[in-house]
Design an enzyme around this catalytic site. Structure first.
Site, short mmCIF file in Angstrom:
data_model
loop_
_atom_site.label_atom_id
_atom_site.label_comp_id
_atom_site.label_asym_id
_atom_site.label_seq_id
_atom_site.Cartn_x
_atom_site.Cartn_y
_atom_site.Cartn_z
N SER A 10 -19.40 36.48 -23.87
CA SER A 10 -20.73 36.07 -24.32
C SER A 10 -20.99 36.59 -25.72
O SER A 10 -21.07 37.81 -25.94
CB SER A 10 -21.81 36.60 -23.37
N HIS A 35 -18.85 32.03 -24.41
CA HIS A 35 -20.11 31.74 -23.70
C HIS A 35 -21.25 31.92 -24.70
O HIS A 35 -21.37 32.97 -25.34
CB HIS A 35 -20.23 32.72 -22.53
N ASP A 37 -25.26 31.91 -25.26
CA ASP A 37 -26.56 32.03 -24.58
C ASP A 37 -27.68 31.51 -25.47
O ASP A 37 -27.95 32.08 -26.53
CB ASP A 37 -26.82 33.50 -24.23
N MET A 39 -31.57 30.83 -25.74
CA MET A 39 -32.84 31.27 -25.14
C MET A 39 -34.00 30.77 -25.99
O MET A 39 -33.93 30.79 -27.21
CB MET A 39 -32.88 32.80 -25.05
N HIS A 68 -24.86 28.03 -22.29
CA HIS A 68 -25.79 28.38 -21.20
C HIS A 68 -27.21 28.22 -21.74
O HIS A 68 -27.68 29.04 -22.51
CB HIS A 68 -25.49 29.82 -20.78
N MET A 70 -30.90 28.51 -21.48
CA MET A 70 -32.04 29.17 -20.81
C MET A 70 -33.29 28.65 -21.51
O MET A 70 -33.95 29.35 -22.30
CB MET A 70 -31.90 30.69 -20.90
N MET A 139 -26.43 33.89 -11.79
CA MET A 139 -26.96 34.97 -12.64
C MET A 139 -27.00 36.25 -11.81
O MET A 139 -27.67 36.32 -10.78
CB MET A 139 -28.37 34.64 -13.13
N GLY A 144 -32.13 36.64 -20.00
CA GLY A 144 -32.97 36.95 -21.16
C GLY A 144 -32.39 38.02 -22.06
O GLY A 144 -32.67 38.01 -23.25
N PHE A 145 -31.58 38.89 -21.51
CA PHE A 145 -31.07 40.01 -22.30
C PHE A 145 -29.66 40.39 -21.86
O PHE A 145 -29.34 40.27 -20.67
CB PHE A 145 -31.97 41.24 -22.14
N GLY A 146 -28.87 40.89 -22.79
CA GLY A 146 -27.59 41.47 -22.45
C GLY A 146 -27.79 42.92 -22.03
O GLY A 146 -28.89 43.48 -22.14
N GLY A 147 -26.73 43.51 -21.52
CA GLY A 147 -26.74 44.94 -21.24
C GLY A 147 -27.53 45.38 -20.03
O GLY A 147 -27.86 46.56 -19.90
N ASP A 177 -22.59 35.81 -14.24
CA ASP A 177 -23.07 36.16 -15.58
C ASP A 177 -24.11 37.28 -15.49
O ASP A 177 -25.17 37.10 -14.90
CB ASP A 177 -23.69 34.90 -16.21
N GLY A 179 -24.11 41.83 -16.44
CA GLY A 179 -23.70 43.14 -15.94
C GLY A 179 -22.26 43.21 -15.48
O GLY A 179 -21.91 44.06 -14.66
N GLY A 199 -20.60 40.02 -21.84
CA GLY A 199 -21.03 40.23 -23.22
C GLY A 199 -20.72 41.63 -23.67
O GLY A 199 -19.77 41.87 -24.43
N SER A 200 -21.50 42.60 -23.18
CA SER A 200 -21.34 43.99 -23.61
C SER A 200 -19.92 44.49 -23.41
O SER A 200 -19.36 45.16 -24.29
CB SER A 200 -22.30 44.89 -22.82
C1 DX5 Z 1 -28.18 36.99 -20.02
C2 DX5 Z 1 -27.05 36.13 -20.53
C3 DX5 Z 1 -25.71 36.75 -20.42
C4 DX5 Z 1 -25.54 38.00 -21.23
C5 DX5 Z 1 -24.63 38.92 -20.48
O1 DX5 Z 1 -29.36 36.24 -19.95
O2 DX5 Z 1 -27.01 34.91 -19.81
O3 DX5 Z 1 -24.68 35.82 -20.72
O4 DX5 Z 1 -24.99 37.79 -22.50
O5 DX5 Z 1 -24.59 40.13 -21.14
P1 DX5 Z 1 -23.95 41.42 -20.45
O6 DX5 Z 1 -22.52 41.09 -20.17
O7 DX5 Z 1 -24.15 42.46 -21.49
O8 DX5 Z 1 -24.73 41.67 -19.19
ZN ZN Z 2 -25.26 33.56 -20.17
#
Ligand code: DX5
Ligand code: ZN
Length: 243
Positions: A10, A35, A37, A39, A68, A70, A139, A144-147, A177, A179, A199-200
Site C-alpha cells: 500500500s 495497492h 488507497d 480516500m 481501493h 474509500m 478490512m 481511513g488510516f495506515g498503521g 487489508d 494491520g 503499508g507500514s
Molecule cells: C486503510 C487502508 C490500508 C492501509 C494499510 O484504510 O485501506 O490499505 O494502507 O496500512 P497498514 O498496512 O499500515 O495497516
Molecule cells: Zn486499502
C-alpha cells in the site's frame, strides 16, 4: 481454491514527496501488486489521492495497480481510475445503494471488480454479488488510516469467505487489508487470504529495507498457509461469521 500468495504494497505508507521512486523501489523489492488507497474525507475521515496521481505513477511500474476506493458515491470515479491505469477497482459494500450496478460499471470499463467489507459489515452483505466479483477485500482495520492494529475478529470473516469462494468454484482473490505484519500475515493466510495488503510493514525503514520487508511478509504468509507451529490460526466457526 486458494491461489498463489501475493503481497500488495500500500503506497499510503510510502514517502509522498517521491512516490514514483517509491513505487519502483517496492516493485523491485518483490511486491506483487501496488495497492492505492483513495480516500474522500467523507466515506472515511481522511483525504489521499485522486486519479491524476494514479496516472502519474502508472509509467513507473508494470505491476498490477489495485485501487481501493474509500469513496461515496463511487460510481463517478470508476472511469477516471480505469483510464488512469487501474487494473482492479475495489468499492465498499457500504458506499452506495447499488453495489451490483457499480460492479457492472467497473467491468464495463474493462477492469477487474472488487468489493470491500468494513469490519462491522457481515459476509451476508456481499453474498448476492460474489458471482460478479474478481476480488473480495476484508478490512482488518476501520478504513481511513495506515498503521492501525489488526482486528482479530476479522479472521472468522476471512475463513467464511474462503469457504464461500471455494464453493462457488470461481477464481476470486481474497484480500486482507489493515494491520498486516509478520504475525498477522500468517494468521490471515492461515484462514484463507491469498492477497496480503501491507503499508507500514512494506515501507518501513526506507528503500534498502524493502526487499527484506516483502520477503518476510511472504515467508510469514506462506508459513501460515502450511500451518507452521504457532503461525496458523485456529479454525473458527464459519456460521458465526456469516450471520
Ligand atoms: C486503510 C487502508 C490500508 C492501509 C494499510 O484504510 O485501506 O490499505 O494502507 O496500512 P497498514 O498496512 O499500515 O495497516
Ligand atoms: Zn486499502
Amino acid at each position: 481454491m486458494q491461489q498463489g500468495l501475493r503481497i500488495a504494497a500500500s503506497v499510503l505508507a510510502a514517502d509522498f514527496s517521491r512516490l514514483g521512486e517509491e513505487v519502483r523501489a517496492i516493485a523491485d523489492a518483490g511486491a506483487d501488486w501496488l495497492h492505492v488507497d483513495v480516500m474522500d474525507g467523507h466515506f472515511v475521515p481522511n483525504l489521499t489521492i485522486g486519479a491524476g496521481v494514479v496516472a502519474a505513477l502508472r509509467p513507473h511500474s508494470t505491476r498490477p495497480f489495485d485501487v481501493h476506493l474509500m469513496v461515496t458515491p463511487p460510481d463517478p470515479y470508476v472511469e477516471p481510475f480505469a483510464e488512469a491505469g487501474a487494473d482492479c477497482i475495489t468499492v465498499h459494500a457500504e458506499a452506495g445503494a447499488h453495489l451490483h450496478r457499480t460492479l457492472q460499471r467497473i467491468k464495463g470499463a474493462g477492469k477487474r471488480a472488487g468489493v470491500a467489507l468494513n469490519p462491522a459489515t457481515p459476509v451476508s452483505a456481499i453474498e448476492p454479488v460474489l458471482g460478479d466479483v474478481d476480488l473480495v477485500l476484508v478490512m482488518s482495520v476501520n478504513p481511513g488510516f495506515g498503521g492501525q492494529t489488526f482486528i482479530a475478529s476479522q479472521l472468522g470473516k476471512i475463513e467464511a469467505l474462503r469457504a464461500l469462494i471455494d464453493a462457488g468454484g470461481r477464481a476470486v482473490d481474497l484480500s486482507v487489508d489493515g494491520g498486516i505484519d509478520e504475525r498477522t500475515a500468517g494468521l490471515a493466510a492461515g484462514v484463507g487470504a491469498d492477497v496480503l495488503v501491507a503499508g507500514s510493514a512494506s515501507f518501513a525503514g526506507g528503500p534498502s529495507a524493502y526487499p527484506g520487508n516483502v520477503a518476510r511478509l511472504r515467508a510469514a504468509g506462506e508459513a501460515g498457509r502450511t500451518g507452521s507451529p504457532g503461525t496458523r490460526a485456529r479454525p473458527r466457526s464459519i456460521g458465526a461469521a456469516v450471520s
